[in-house]
Write a protein that holds these residues in place. Structure first.
Motif, PDB file in Angstrom:
ATOM      1  N   ILE A  32       0.827  -1.208   0.000  1.00 16.56           N
ATOM      2  CA  ILE A  32       0.000   0.000   0.000  1.00 16.56           C
ATOM      3  C   ILE A  32       0.859   1.255   0.000  1.00 16.56           C
ATOM      4  CG2 ILE A  32      -1.729   1.324   1.291  1.00 16.56           C
ATOM      5  CD1 ILE A  32      -2.732  -1.312   2.434  1.00 16.56           C
ATOM      6  N   PHE A  33       1.942   1.243   0.765  1.00 20.19           N
ATOM      7  CA  PHE A  33       2.730   2.456   0.955  1.00 20.19           C
ATOM      8  C   PHE A  33       4.188   2.254   0.542  1.00 20.19           C
ATOM      9  CE2 PHE A  33      -0.764   2.654   3.946  1.00 20.19           C
ATOM     10  CZ  PHE A  33      -1.288   3.895   3.655  1.00 20.19           C
ATOM     11  N   THR A  34       4.447   2.350  -0.732  1.00 23.33           N
ATOM     12  CA  THR A  34       5.813   2.237  -1.242  1.00 23.33           C
ATOM     13  C   THR A  34       6.316   3.535  -1.837  1.00 23.33           C
ATOM     14  OG1 THR A  34       4.938   1.463  -3.366  1.00 23.33           O
ATOM     15  CG2 THR A  34       5.557  -0.215  -1.753  1.00 23.33           C
ATOM     16  N   GLU A  35       5.436   4.500  -2.007  1.00 23.51           N
ATOM     17  CA  GLU A  35       5.806   5.750  -2.668  1.00 23.51           C
ATOM     18  C   GLU A  35       6.709   6.606  -1.779  1.00 23.51           C
ATOM     19  OE1 GLU A  35       3.660   9.811  -4.353  1.00 23.51           O
ATOM     20  OE2 GLU A  35       2.470   8.145  -3.606  1.00 23.51           O
ATOM     21  N   GLU A  36       7.770   7.143  -2.359  1.00 29.23           N
ATOM     22  CA  GLU A  36       8.659   8.056  -1.646  1.00 29.23           C
ATOM     23  C   GLU A  36       8.042   9.460  -1.642  1.00 29.23           C
ATOM     24  OE1 GLU A  36      11.195   7.395   0.010  1.00 29.23           O
ATOM     25  OE2 GLU A  36      11.912   5.443  -0.675  1.00 29.23           O
ATOM     26  N   PRO A  37       8.434  10.310  -0.681  1.00 29.18           N
ATOM     27  CA  PRO A  37       7.909  11.680  -0.669  1.00 29.18           C
ATOM     28  C   PRO A  37       8.250  12.399  -1.977  1.00 29.18           C
ATOM     29  CG  PRO A  37       9.148  11.202   1.341  1.00 29.18           C
ATOM     30  CD  PRO A  37       9.383  10.058   0.416  1.00 29.18           C
ATOM     31  N   SER A  38       7.314  13.166  -2.488  1.00 29.57           N
ATOM     32  CA  SER A  38       7.554  13.904  -3.727  1.00 29.57           C
ATOM     33  C   SER A  38       8.348  15.173  -3.444  1.00 29.57           C
ATOM     34  CB  SER A  38       6.220  14.282  -4.375  1.00 29.57           C
ATOM     35  OG  SER A  38       5.561  15.265  -3.601  1.00 29.57           O
ATOM     36  N   ARG A  39       8.896  15.757  -4.488  1.00 27.12           N
ATOM     37  CA  ARG A  39       9.610  17.023  -4.339  1.00 27.12           C
ATOM     38  C   ARG A  39       8.667  18.109  -3.828  1.00 27.12           C
ATOM     39  NH1 ARG A  39      14.667  17.543  -6.923  1.00 27.12           N
ATOM     40  NH2 ARG A  39      15.387  15.510  -7.639  1.00 27.12           N
ATOM     41  N   THR A  40       7.422  18.059  -4.260  1.00 25.74           N
ATOM     42  CA  THR A  40       6.438  19.038  -3.789  1.00 25.74           C
ATOM     43  C   THR A  40       6.231  18.912  -2.290  1.00 25.74           C
ATOM     44  OG1 THR A  40       5.290  19.030  -5.917  1.00 25.74           O
ATOM     45  CG2 THR A  40       4.056  19.839  -4.015  1.00 25.74           C
ATOM     46  N   GLN A  41       6.143  17.674  -1.793  1.00 30.03           N
ATOM     47  CA  GLN A  41       5.974  17.467  -0.357  1.00 30.03           C
ATOM     48  C   GLN A  41       7.171  17.992   0.429  1.00 30.03           C
ATOM     49  OE1 GLN A  41       5.319  13.205  -0.641  1.00 30.03           O
ATOM     50  NE2 GLN A  41       3.225  13.435   0.086  1.00 30.03           N
ATOM     51  N   ILE A  42       8.368  17.775  -0.095  1.00 30.20           N
ATOM     52  CA  ILE A  42       9.582  18.262   0.568  1.00 30.20           C
ATOM     53  C   ILE A  42       9.546  19.791   0.668  1.00 30.20           C
ATOM     54  CG2 ILE A  42      12.099  18.493   0.351  1.00 30.20           C
ATOM     55  CD1 ILE A  42      11.231  15.699   1.185  1.00 30.20           C
ATOM     56  N   LEU A  43       9.208  20.454  -0.438  1.00 33.91           N
ATOM     57  CA  LEU A  43       9.141  21.917  -0.454  1.00 33.91           C
ATOM     58  C   LEU A  43       8.061  22.440   0.490  1.00 33.91           C
ATOM     59  CD1 LEU A  43       9.588  22.626  -4.276  1.00 33.91           C
ATOM     60  CD2 LEU A  43      11.269  23.038  -2.462  1.00 33.91           C
ATOM     61  N   GLU A  44       6.922  21.752   0.541  1.00 38.39           N
ATOM     62  CA  GLU A  44       5.831  22.191   1.412  1.00 38.39           C
ATOM     63  C   GLU A  44       6.227  22.092   2.876  1.00 38.39           C
ATOM     64  OE1 GLU A  44       2.447  19.841   0.426  1.00 38.39           O
ATOM     65  OE2 GLU A  44       1.845  21.107  -1.268  1.00 38.39           O
ATOM     66  N   GLU A  45       6.863  20.984   3.239  1.00 41.29           N
ATOM     67  CA  GLU A  45       7.245  20.809   4.643  1.00 41.29           C
ATOM     68  C   GLU A  45       8.344  21.788   5.041  1.00 41.29           C
ATOM     69  OE1 GLU A  45       8.364  17.259   7.807  1.00 41.29           O
ATOM     70  OE2 GLU A  45       7.662  16.758   5.796  1.00 41.29           O
ATOM     71  N   LEU A  46       9.307  22.015   4.152  1.00 42.02           N
ATOM     72  CA  LEU A  46      10.364  22.982   4.447  1.00 42.02           C
ATOM     73  C   LEU A  46       9.781  24.389   4.528  1.00 42.02           C
ATOM     74  CD1 LEU A  46      13.308  23.620   4.955  1.00 42.02           C
ATOM     75  CD2 LEU A  46      13.720  23.576   2.483  1.00 42.02           C
ATOM     76  N   SER A  47       8.835  24.717   3.656  1.00 46.70           N
ATOM     77  CA  SER A  47       8.186  26.036   3.681  1.00 46.70           C
ATOM     78  C   SER A  47       7.434  26.245   4.988  1.00 46.70           C
ATOM     79  CB  SER A  47       7.224  26.179   2.500  1.00 46.70           C
ATOM     80  OG  SER A  47       7.919  26.190   1.276  1.00 46.70           O
ATOM     81  N   LEU A  48       6.746  25.210   5.445  1.00 43.88           N
ATOM     82  CA  LEU A  48       6.005  25.295   6.705  1.00 43.88           C
ATOM     83  C   LEU A  48       6.952  25.566   7.867  1.00 43.88           C
ATOM     84  CD1 LEU A  48       3.487  24.935   8.445  1.00 43.88           C
ATOM     85  CD2 LEU A  48       3.831  22.468   8.343  1.00 43.88           C
ATOM     86  N   ALA A  49       8.049  24.807   7.931  1.00 45.67           N
ATOM     87  CA  ALA A  49       9.022  25.000   9.014  1.00 45.67           C
ATOM     88  C   ALA A  49       9.679  26.374   8.917  1.00 45.67           C
ATOM     89  CB  ALA A  49      10.080  23.898   8.955  1.00 45.67           C
ATOM     90  N   LEU A  50       9.988  26.805   7.699  1.00 47.62           N
ATOM     91  CA  LEU A  50      10.605  28.114   7.492  1.00 47.62           C
ATOM     92  C   LEU A  50       9.686  29.224   7.977  1.00 47.62           C
ATOM     93  CD1 LEU A  50      12.855  29.908   6.269  1.00 47.62           C
ATOM     94  CD2 LEU A  50      11.639  29.755   4.084  1.00 47.62           C
ATOM     95  N   SER A  51       8.394  29.098   7.709  1.00 50.12           N
ATOM     96  CA  SER A  51       7.427  30.106   8.150  1.00 50.12           C
ATOM     97  C   SER A  51       7.431  30.236   9.669  1.00 50.12           C
ATOM     98  CB  SER A  51       6.019  29.739   7.666  1.00 50.12           C
ATOM     99  OG  SER A  51       5.945  29.783   6.261  1.00 50.12           O
ATOM    100  N   GLU A  52       7.490  29.095  10.366  1.00 52.25           N
ATOM    101  CA  GLU A  52       7.535  29.129  11.823  1.00 52.25           C
ATOM    102  C   GLU A  52       8.814  29.789  12.316  1.00 52.25           C
ATOM    103  OE1 GLU A  52       4.794  28.383  13.186  1.00 52.25           O
ATOM    104  OE2 GLU A  52       4.045  27.609  11.287  1.00 52.25           O
ATOM    105  N   LEU A  53       9.902  29.531  11.622  1.00 54.86           N
ATOM    106  CA  LEU A  53      11.192  30.104  11.998  1.00 54.86           C
ATOM    107  C   LEU A  53      11.183  31.620  11.813  1.00 54.86           C
ATOM    108  CD1 LEU A  53      13.782  28.715  13.009  1.00 54.86           C
ATOM    109  CD2 LEU A  53      14.632  28.776  10.666  1.00 54.86           C
ATOM    110  N   LEU A  54      10.639  32.088  10.710  1.00 56.86           N
ATOM    111  CA  LEU A  54      10.615  33.528  10.421  1.00 56.86           C
ATOM    112  C   LEU A  54       9.697  34.281  11.374  1.00 56.86           C
ATOM    113  CD1 LEU A  54      10.558  33.528   6.501  1.00 56.86           C
ATOM    114  CD2 LEU A  54      12.524  33.755   8.027  1.00 56.86           C
ATOM    115  N   ARG A  55       8.686  33.586  11.920  1.00 57.61           N
ATOM    116  CA  ARG A  55       7.782  34.230  12.883  1.00 57.61           C
ATOM    117  C   ARG A  55       8.397  34.315  14.269  1.00 57.61           C
ATOM    118  NH1 ARG A  55       3.112  31.933   9.968  1.00 57.61           N
ATOM    119  NH2 ARG A  55       3.394  29.936  11.023  1.00 57.61           N
ATOM    120  N   VAL A  85      15.556  24.330  17.690  1.00 56.40           N
ATOM    121  CA  VAL A  85      15.912  25.747  17.809  1.00 56.40           C
ATOM    122  C   VAL A  85      15.111  26.387  18.933  1.00 56.40           C
ATOM    123  CG1 VAL A  85      15.803  28.006  16.669  1.00 56.40           C
ATOM    124  CG2 VAL A  85      16.652  26.016  15.413  1.00 56.40           C
ATOM    125  N   LYS A  86      13.810  26.077  19.001  1.00 54.05           N
ATOM    126  CA  LYS A  86      12.951  26.620  20.058  1.00 54.05           C
ATOM    127  C   LYS A  86      13.438  26.177  21.439  1.00 54.05           C
ATOM    128  CE  LYS A  86       9.719  28.478  17.405  1.00 54.05           C
ATOM    129  NZ  LYS A  86       9.372  29.907  17.438  1.00 54.05           N
TER     130      LYS A  86
END
Length: 298
Positions: free
Chosen positions: A120-143, A291-292
């Motif tokens: 059922i679960f063999t798919e690796e994370p997509s590049r889009t998922q990587i960018l989304e997760e990094l963007s989310l973490a970056l947003s928290e860092l910038l705040r 970091v927090k």
């Protein structure tokens, strides 16, 4: 036959909400506010806080507690509901791929066929998922206003790799780095292939500890060194004064080989090299959490 999604909804999510509710309540949020954040009734929050729910045990229970800490942190940092949904969707697939959620699911349906989860679960994370997760973490860092004080003169970069990265284009980072504009931390959206150095660090580590896929560099001084110790971080140190970037990567990798998975590596700098601290994690969200934690001891 119950599907993995039903198991997640009926067994895992109630435990996750209960843990998040408990954490938020301990931070001073009212039951009404917690209900609003979690999208449930205040009566359900009260039920969770009094322990009236079926608890998960073992490895899965511990993992759900960790995820709850991350979700509660995101809520406290002001993350949007859409970001929380994306984060939980990724965690669902990550926990199945890792095998932690699969074992609970197999018990839930009364099966011992572990190949079911792999199919059922063999798919690796997509590049889009990587960018989304990094963007989310970056947003928290910038705040985070305190983070501004941790940005070094050479500026910070924040990277997150695909599993088993082989080249620079397998690693997402911040183009132009995280900088300071009008007294505030500022960064462009993450992209793949924009940081040679951070990519080399994560590629080197992937060969010995593939779970370490994210890194952020911050300022170094004795006060930060003390805070790393107080936070209980496992820390390595790079001290060679004259070296190339390639040698720096090798020295960081050697620290991991000698000491195991590290939370941070102190680079004391050298000729033409500004001292800094590398903060490592399995994900960018984990890096931000570290970091927090560090900031609380500064």
């Amino acid at each position: 036959m119950k599907t993995p999604c039903e198991f997640w909804a009926e067994e895992v999510m109630p435990n996750l909400r209960a843990n998040v509710a408990r954490i938020l309540y301990s931070k001073g949020l009212t039951q009404a506010k917690i209900a609003e954040h979690l999208g449930i009734t205040q009566a359900m929050v009260s039920k969770y806080l009094t322990g009236k729910y079926r608890r998960l045990s073992g490895e899965l229970g511990k993992e759900v507690e960790k995820v709850a800490q991350e979700v509660a942190g995101l809520i406290l940092y002001g993350a949007k509901k859409e970001d929380l949904v994306r984060f939980l969707n990724r965690k669902f697939f990550e926990m199945f791929r890792s095998g932690i959620l699969c074992k609970g699911y197999l018990d839930y349906i009364g099966s011992s066929d572990e190949s079911l989860c792999r199919e059922i679960f063999t798919e690796e994370p997509s590049r889009t998922q990587i960018l989304e997760e990094l963007s989310l973490a970056l947003s928290e860092l910038l705040r985070d206003e305190k983070f501004l004080e941790l940005i070094p003169e050479v500026r910070s970069n924040f990277a997150y790799s695909l599993p088993k990265p082989k080249e620079k284009n397998d690693v997402a980072a911040i183009p132009g780095r995280i900088t300071v504009v009008k007294g505030k931390a500022y960064a462009l959206p993450p992209e793949f292939g924009v940081s040679e150095h951070m990519a080399e660090v994560l590629i080197g580590l992937s060969e010995i500890f593939p779970e370490v896929r994210s890194v952020l560099n911050i300022r170094y001084d004795e006060k930060i060194s003390g805070a790393l110790k107080k936070a209980g971080f496992k820390v390595g140190t790079v001290e060679k004064s004259e070296r190339s970037e390639e040698e720096t990567v090798k020295l960081i990798t050697e620290e991991f080989k000698k000491k195991g998975i590290l939370d941070a590596v102190i680079d004391k700098g050298g000729f033409g090299i500004e001292p800094c601290v590398y903060i490592f994690g399995k994900s960018p969200i984990e890096v931000v959490e570290k970091v927090k934690k560090l900031e609380r001891f500064l």
